[in-house]
Design an enzyme around this catalytic site. Sequence first.
Site, mmCIF file in Angstrom:
data_model
loop_
_atom_site.group_PDB
_atom_site.id
_atom_site.type_symbol
_atom_site.label_atom_id
_atom_site.label_comp_id
_atom_site.label_asym_id
_atom_site.label_seq_id
_atom_site.Cartn_x
_atom_site.Cartn_y
_atom_site.Cartn_z
ATOM 1 N N SER A 161 -7.285 5.468 4.160
ATOM 2 C CA SER A 161 -7.237 4.686 2.920
ATOM 3 C C SER A 161 -7.679 3.247 3.208
ATOM 4 C CB SER A 161 -5.811 4.635 2.363
ATOM 5 O OG SER A 161 -5.584 5.703 1.481
ATOM 6 N N THR A 218 -4.904 12.755 6.646
ATOM 7 C CA THR A 218 -3.495 12.783 7.066
ATOM 8 C C THR A 218 -3.329 13.913 8.083
ATOM 9 O OG1 THR A 218 -2.940 12.140 4.804
ATOM 10 C CG2 THR A 218 -1.116 12.866 6.201
ATOM 11 N N LYS A 223 5.083 2.105 8.359
ATOM 12 C CA LYS A 223 3.913 2.890 8.770
ATOM 13 C C LYS A 223 2.677 1.999 8.913
ATOM 14 C CE LYS A 223 3.624 6.757 6.426
ATOM 15 N NZ LYS A 223 3.220 7.804 5.440
ATOM 16 N N LYS A 245 5.437 2.361 -2.881
ATOM 17 C CA LYS A 245 5.397 3.766 -3.293
ATOM 18 C C LYS A 245 5.637 3.831 -4.783
ATOM 19 C CE LYS A 245 5.315 7.698 -0.950
ATOM 20 N NZ LYS A 245 4.511 7.756 0.254
ATOM 21 N N ASN A 269 -1.960 19.735 0.195
ATOM 22 C CA ASN A 269 -3.109 19.159 0.909
ATOM 23 C C ASN A 269 -2.822 18.985 2.404
ATOM 24 O OD1 ASN A 269 -4.383 16.466 1.992
ATOM 25 N ND2 ASN A 269 -5.814 17.292 0.508
ATOM 26 N N LYS A 272 0.846 -1.197 0.000
ATOM 27 C CA LYS A 272 0.000 0.000 0.000
ATOM 28 C C LYS A 272 0.876 1.240 0.000
ATOM 29 C CE LYS A 272 -4.027 2.026 0.587
ATOM 30 N NZ LYS A 272 -3.668 2.822 -0.622
HETATM 31 N N1 GLU Z 1 0.730 8.972 0.444
HETATM 32 C C1 GLU Z 1 0.249 8.771 1.768
HETATM 33 C C2 GLU Z 1 1.377 8.356 2.690
HETATM 34 O O1 GLU Z 1 2.524 8.574 2.405
HETATM 35 C C3 GLU Z 1 -0.944 7.850 1.823
HETATM 36 C C4 GLU Z 1 -0.717 6.469 1.317
HETATM 37 C C5 GLU Z 1 -1.982 5.638 1.182
HETATM 38 O O2 GLU Z 1 -3.051 6.113 1.534
HETATM 39 O O3 GLU Z 1 -1.867 4.509 0.717
HETATM 40 O O4 GLU Z 1 1.150 7.869 3.760
#
Ligand code: GLU
Length: 415
Positions: free
Chosen positions: A348, A189, A93, A105, A220, A69
């Site tokens: 998410s 976030t 995370k 990523k 954002n 993810k």
């Molecule tokens: N881009 C966000 C992060 O770095 C969200 C990632 C997601 O929702 O999968 O945590």
Amino acid sequence: MEKDNVCINCYNQIDKVAKVLKLGQAELDILTIPKRILTFSFPVKLDSGDIRYFTGYRVQFNDARGPTKGGIRFHPEVNLEEIKTLAFLMTLKCAVANLPYGGAKGGIMIEPKQFSEEELERVSRGYIREINGFIGHDVDIPAPDVNTDSKIMAWMLDEYEKLKGRHSPATITGKPIALGGSKARDFSTSIGGAYVLQELTETFDMKPKKTSVAVQGFGNVGMNIARILHEWGYKVIAVSDSKSGIYNKNGLNIKDVISHKQKTGQLSKFKNSGEISNEELLELKTEVLVPAALEDQITKKNAGSVKAKLILEMANRPITPEADDALLEKGVFVMPDILANAGGVVVSYFEWVQNSQNFYWSEKEVLEKLKTYMANAAKELSKVCTDFKCDMRASLYINAVKKILEAERLRGNLR
Ligand code: GLU
């Protein structure tokens, strides 16, 4: 094992944990070598009729705990080493937040401001055509990141569904509500970070009204955390974006700042405020500093000049490991990214759950659940801190690494 793909930055950071947990080479390899790396280039027709090639990446770092993810960013400086590091951080995370996911990523090397909306749509669809065989609700689930938003996720999902010939909303999160997005995902976030800060200000006995906050980044995440903290009564004294920054020691009215930026396209020339550069903002005398832009903002060079008491890492990896050591020595309290900004991926996850069950929650339900997830992660963190007598980052890493290695062991990938 072939070590060509090893994530160099991860290695530096995992070293500390390896000593504490007495990890062997097999464990280190699992934690620092990504499972799958996709690097590709693809053609996009520009509005002028010319064809331009873009370079894209997707790194699926570790999937022991579930499908991978993580977001997709659009930025001219995107590179493979950075994407690997960020995919590694996503793995940690998701483990810290107790989500049934691994980490990934993606990114495209592009300056989005130089392209029209139609061109960005073709870029987004082109990217999905390249990776569609490697993603899916139970394989790898992309989401927004730097310079990408719900509109881009909508194009990406639509391209994926066209290629597969069926609906599959749980394959991409951070979608618009009308396409199966979750309530509150657009500011999750930021509010997740605000919940974490609230807990900390209670521990440090800082009253919101007397707590000054400086926020670097007005995308954002930065804009929404500045707005939320202002609404909660904090004194937001400075904000900045990639072009400029504004400062007022008595606090800025963030609602007005947002309308000013929407009207004029910039932060500068906001009423009753002075101009401040991004570098100056990081060195301001403030209780709380919130880096919410890009990585590597606080380095060995400027760490000595940071005057904040508490840093809430809303960007991913805004402090370099050397600067981190320097801040620790100076007694600056740092709340690391893998907890501070986990609110995005937690919602998410809620979006993915709602898509899978075809039953949707109210904003109130989403925020209540988010608060519980953030509080549980914080509770686990303080236990690890006490048990291992480590700083915040090391404790979060220890907690995540233990969970990832347990999953690998149960799968038979480790002795
Ligand atoms: N881009 C966000 C992060 O770095 C969200 C990632 C997601 O929702 O999968 O945590």
